[in-house]
Design a protein around this motif. Structure first.
Motif, PDB file in Angstrom:
ATOM      1  N   THR A  89      55.459  37.214  -0.197  1.00 32.74           N
ATOM      2  CA  THR A  89      54.440  37.958  -0.948  1.00 32.74           C
ATOM      3  C   THR A  89      53.395  38.586  -0.030  1.00 32.74           C
ATOM      4  OG1 THR A  89      52.936  36.061  -1.210  1.00 32.74           O
ATOM      5  CG2 THR A  89      54.711  36.307  -2.830  1.00 32.74           C
ATOM      6  N   GLY A  90      53.487  38.296   1.260  1.00 30.31           N
ATOM      7  CA  GLY A  90      52.510  38.813   2.207  1.00 30.31           C
ATOM      8  C   GLY A  90      51.417  37.827   2.549  1.00 30.31           C
ATOM      9  N   ALA A  91      51.367  36.693   1.863  1.00 28.16           N
ATOM     10  CA  ALA A  91      50.372  35.660   2.172  1.00 28.16           C
ATOM     11  C   ALA A  91      50.859  34.833   3.362  1.00 28.16           C
ATOM     12  CB  ALA A  91      50.128  34.767   0.963  1.00 28.16           C
ATOM     13  N   ARG A  92      49.907  34.290   4.119  1.00 30.16           N
ATOM     14  CA  ARG A  92      50.225  33.495   5.299  1.00 30.16           C
ATOM     15  C   ARG A  92      49.721  32.069   5.091  1.00 30.16           C
ATOM     16  NH1 ARG A  92      51.430  36.230   9.823  1.00 30.16           N
ATOM     17  NH2 ARG A  92      50.478  34.607  11.140  1.00 30.16           N
ATOM     18  N   LEU A  93      50.645  31.123   5.067  1.00 29.08           N
ATOM     19  CA  LEU A  93      50.298  29.710   4.917  1.00 29.08           C
ATOM     20  C   LEU A  93      49.998  29.138   6.298  1.00 29.08           C
ATOM     21  CD1 LEU A  93      50.161  27.132   3.118  1.00 29.08           C
ATOM     22  CD2 LEU A  93      52.596  26.797   3.648  1.00 29.08           C
ATOM     23  N   THR A  94      48.787  28.604   6.483  1.00 24.10           N
ATOM     24  CA  THR A  94      48.393  28.070   7.785  1.00 24.10           C
ATOM     25  C   THR A  94      48.177  26.558   7.772  1.00 24.10           C
ATOM     26  OG1 THR A  94      46.038  28.479   7.356  1.00 24.10           O
ATOM     27  CG2 THR A  94      47.294  30.258   8.414  1.00 24.10           C
ATOM     28  N   HIS A  95      47.883  25.963   6.621  1.00 22.52           N
ATOM     29  CA  HIS A  95      47.676  24.521   6.491  1.00 22.52           C
ATOM     30  C   HIS A  95      48.156  24.088   5.107  1.00 22.52           C
ATOM     31  CE1 HIS A  95      44.589  26.076   9.210  1.00 22.52           C
ATOM     32  NE2 HIS A  95      44.405  24.879   9.721  1.00 22.52           N
ATOM     33  N   TYR A  96      48.623  22.851   5.001  1.00 25.64           N
ATOM     34  CA  TYR A  96      48.929  22.304   3.682  1.00 25.64           C
ATOM     35  C   TYR A  96      48.802  20.786   3.698  1.00 25.64           C
ATOM     36  CZ  TYR A  96      53.627  21.125   5.462  1.00 25.64           C
ATOM     37  OH  TYR A  96      54.665  20.613   6.193  1.00 25.64           O
ATOM     38  N   SER A  97      48.580  20.229   2.517  1.00 18.77           N
ATOM     39  CA  SER A  97      48.611  18.786   2.305  1.00 18.77           C
ATOM     40  C   SER A  97      49.180  18.546   0.919  1.00 18.77           C
ATOM     41  CB  SER A  97      47.213  18.182   2.418  1.00 18.77           C
ATOM     42  OG  SER A  97      47.239  16.791   2.108  1.00 18.77           O
ATOM     43  N   VAL A  98      50.222  17.740   0.841  1.00 16.87           N
ATOM     44  CA  VAL A  98      50.870  17.409  -0.425  1.00 16.87           C
ATOM     45  C   VAL A  98      50.464  15.993  -0.814  1.00 16.87           C
ATOM     46  CG1 VAL A  98      53.077  17.100  -1.611  1.00 16.87           C
ATOM     47  CG2 VAL A  98      52.814  18.921   0.111  1.00 16.87           C
ATOM     48  N   GLN A  99      49.831  15.860  -1.974  1.00 20.75           N
ATOM     49  CA  GLN A  99      49.470  14.551  -2.504  1.00 20.75           C
ATOM     50  C   GLN A  99      50.350  14.234  -3.712  1.00 20.75           C
ATOM     51  OE1 GLN A  99      47.420  12.592  -0.755  1.00 20.75           O
ATOM     52  NE2 GLN A  99      47.346  14.318   0.689  1.00 20.75           N
ATOM     53  N   GLY A 100      50.135  13.089  -4.310  1.00 22.38           N
ATOM     54  CA  GLY A 100      51.020  12.662  -5.385  1.00 22.38           C
ATOM     55  C   GLY A 100      51.091  13.624  -6.545  1.00 22.38           C
ATOM     56  N   ASN A 101      49.941  14.205  -6.926  1.00 21.71           N
ATOM     57  CA  ASN A 101      49.937  15.081  -8.100  1.00 21.71           C
ATOM     58  C   ASN A 101      49.260  16.429  -7.850  1.00 21.71           C
ATOM     59  OD1 ASN A 101      47.288  14.300  -7.876  1.00 21.71           O
ATOM     60  ND2 ASN A 101      47.099  13.507  -9.962  1.00 21.71           N
ATOM     61  N   HIS A 102      49.016  16.779  -6.574  1.00 21.98           N
ATOM     62  CA  HIS A 102      48.406  18.079  -6.298  1.00 21.98           C
ATOM     63  C   HIS A 102      48.679  18.526  -4.870  1.00 21.98           C
ATOM     64  CE1 HIS A 102      45.347  15.139  -5.009  1.00 21.98           C
ATOM     65  NE2 HIS A 102      44.901  16.065  -4.170  1.00 21.98           N
ATOM     66  N   LEU A 103      48.442  19.813  -4.641  1.00 19.97           N
ATOM     67  CA  LEU A 103      48.625  20.420  -3.321  1.00 19.97           C
ATOM     68  C   LEU A 103      47.303  21.022  -2.860  1.00 19.97           C
ATOM     69  CD1 LEU A 103      51.750  22.649  -4.126  1.00 19.97           C
ATOM     70  CD2 LEU A 103      51.818  20.363  -3.167  1.00 19.97           C
ATOM     71  N   HIS A 104      47.061  20.934  -1.560  1.00 18.51           N
ATOM     72  CA  HIS A 104      45.975  21.680  -0.923  1.00 18.51           C
ATOM     73  C   HIS A 104      46.605  22.648   0.075  1.00 18.51           C
ATOM     74  CE1 HIS A 104      42.552  19.484  -2.524  1.00 18.51           C
ATOM     75  NE2 HIS A 104      43.167  18.346  -2.256  1.00 18.51           N
ATOM     76  N   LEU A 105      46.193  23.903   0.001  1.00 16.48           N
ATOM     77  CA  LEU A 105      46.718  24.926   0.896  1.00 16.48           C
ATOM     78  C   LEU A 105      45.566  25.715   1.496  1.00 16.48           C
ATOM     79  CD1 LEU A 105      49.349  26.443  -1.586  1.00 16.48           C
ATOM     80  CD2 LEU A 105      49.705  24.505  -0.032  1.00 16.48           C
ATOM     81  N   ILE A 106      45.742  26.169   2.739  1.00 21.07           N
ATOM     82  CA  ILE A 106      44.854  27.178   3.311  1.00 21.07           C
ATOM     83  C   ILE A 106      45.715  28.392   3.611  1.00 21.07           C
ATOM     84  CG2 ILE A 106      43.312  27.812   5.192  1.00 21.07           C
ATOM     85  CD1 ILE A 106      42.438  24.948   5.407  1.00 21.07           C
ATOM     86  N   LEU A 107      45.310  29.528   3.066  1.00 20.59           N
ATOM     87  CA  LEU A 107      46.088  30.763   3.152  1.00 20.59           C
ATOM     88  C   LEU A 107      45.244  31.883   3.723  1.00 20.59           C
ATOM     89  CD1 LEU A 107      47.583  30.641  -0.450  1.00 20.59           C
ATOM     90  CD2 LEU A 107      48.906  30.265   1.625  1.00 20.59           C
ATOM     91  N   GLU A 108      45.915  32.808   4.382  1.00 16.25           N
ATOM     92  CA  GLU A 108      45.319  34.087   4.749  1.00 16.25           C
ATOM     93  C   GLU A 108      45.973  35.147   3.874  1.00 16.25           C
ATOM     94  OE1 GLU A 108      44.258  33.484   9.480  1.00 16.25           O
ATOM     95  OE2 GLU A 108      46.230  34.233   8.926  1.00 16.25           O
ATOM     96  N   VAL A 109      45.170  35.907   3.162  1.00 17.15           N
ATOM     97  CA  VAL A 109      45.691  36.934   2.249  1.00 17.15           C
ATOM     98  C   VAL A 109      44.931  38.234   2.465  1.00 17.15           C
ATOM     99  CG1 VAL A 109      46.449  35.278   0.490  1.00 17.15           C
ATOM    100  CG2 VAL A 109      44.136  36.207   0.399  1.00 17.15           C
ATOM    101  N   GLU A 110      45.538  39.328   2.027  1.00 19.23           N
ATOM    102  CA  GLU A 110      44.922  40.641   2.201  1.00 19.23           C
ATOM    103  C   GLU A 110      43.819  40.893   1.177  1.00 19.23           C
ATOM    104  OE1 GLU A 110      45.538  43.001   4.561  1.00 19.23           O
ATOM    105  OE2 GLU A 110      46.748  41.458   5.545  1.00 19.23           O
ATOM    106  N   HIS A 111      44.029  40.404  -0.052  1.00 18.86           N
ATOM    107  CA  HIS A 111      43.064  40.649  -1.119  1.00 18.86           C
ATOM    108  C   HIS A 111      43.376  39.719  -2.290  1.00 18.86           C
ATOM    109  CE1 HIS A 111      46.529  42.937  -2.387  1.00 18.86           C
ATOM    110  NE2 HIS A 111      46.338  43.810  -1.418  1.00 18.86           N
ATOM    111  N   ARG A 112      42.588  39.798  -3.338  1.00 22.92           N
ATOM    112  CA  ARG A 112      42.747  38.906  -4.486  1.00 22.92           C
ATOM    113  C   ARG A 112      44.107  39.060  -5.154  1.00 22.92           C
ATOM    114  NH1 ARG A 112      41.176  39.845  -9.740  1.00 22.92           N
ATOM    115  NH2 ARG A 112      40.013  41.680  -9.080  1.00 22.92           N
ATOM    116  N   ARG A 113      44.599  40.290  -5.268  1.00 30.65           N
ATOM    117  CA  ARG A 113      45.913  40.496  -5.907  1.00 30.65           C
ATOM    118  C   ARG A 113      47.026  39.854  -5.089  1.00 30.65           C
ATOM    119  NH1 ARG A 113      43.432  45.345  -6.072  1.00 30.65           N
ATOM    120  NH2 ARG A 113      44.769  46.182  -4.425  1.00 30.65           N
TER     121      ARG A 113
END
Length: 223
Positions: A89-113
């Motif tokens: 989609t053009g987004a760049r995933l740089t960090h993640y953490s997977v927990q039992g019932n949720h995800l944390h992500l840090i992304l670089e994106v071009e804009h809100r869309r």
């Protein structure tokens, strides 16, 4: 015999008092979705803040209560494919953490869309994959994702620590004993970002950060 009211006058009738108009308790549009963690409300349906390409984004995605733990090999097989597809989609995933019932992500994106497309892709792939794994149908993602734009070195540094150390945070909340260093197979980030209290493995799902805040700016908050 009751007298008729005179012509041109209005008869007084015993009608119930109207209470239309004005604010009423419980009125208005209800938050979309269930409350996945106790009494925590669903993410409100508000207009997303504008995002600039120079600002990384911290995203949190929560699952429905009946979804199995995400920290298993079978669930990880689904999640890893969905996370890898985010880059399409053009987004760049740089960090993640997977927990039992949720995800944390840090992304670089071009804009809100761009962020919206990335999260739509992730949610659809995760829902289809986990439902197939659990042999069920129905909702998987609990509510709208929460996104916070990281605009300062301090915000970026805090987000990195929060995401990559999230497992230790939840262990403390559960009252578990912590070792000086915690190994976590379900979290990853650039080697220079990993806290001293965590031992993480390199991940092929990640892309090298491009934004100044993630590459160098976060260090300025460590003084």
């Amino acid at each position: 015999m009751a007298r008729k009211p005179k012509k041109g006058t209005q008869a007084e009738l015993d009608l119930p008092e109207r209470n239309w108009g004005g604010a009423r308790k419980g009125a208005g549009r209800k938050p979309k979705g269930p409350r996945p963690l106790g009494d925590r409300p669903a993410v409100p349906h508000l207009r997303r803040v504008e995002i600039e390409r120079r600002h990384p984004v911290h995203v949190t995605v929560r699952m429905m209560p009946e979804v199995w733990s995400l920290r298993t090999n079978r669930a990880w097989n689904v999640l890893s494919r969905a996370l890898l597809a985010v880059r399409e989609t053009g987004a760049r995933l740089t960090h993640y953490s997977v927990q039992g019932n949720h995800l944390h992500l840090i992304l670089e994106v071009e804009h809100r869309r761009n962020l919206a497309r990335a999260m739509r892709s992730l949610s659809i792939r995760v829902a289809k994959g986990l439902n197939q794994m659990m042999r069920r149908s129905g909702r998987v993602v609990a509510d709208r994702y929460h996104a916070a734009a990281l605009r300062t070195p301090t915000q970026v540094r805090n987000a990195i620590r929060y995401v990559l150390s999230n497992t230790r945070k939840h262990m403390l909340e559960r009252g578990e004993k912590l070792e000086p260093v915690t190994a976590d197979a379900y979290a990853a980030g650039p080697a220079t970002h990993v806290p001293r209290t965590m031992r993480l493995r390199p991940s092929a799902l990640l892309l090298e950060p491009r934004t100044w805040l993630l590459k160098d700016g976060w260090r300025r908050a460590q003084a």
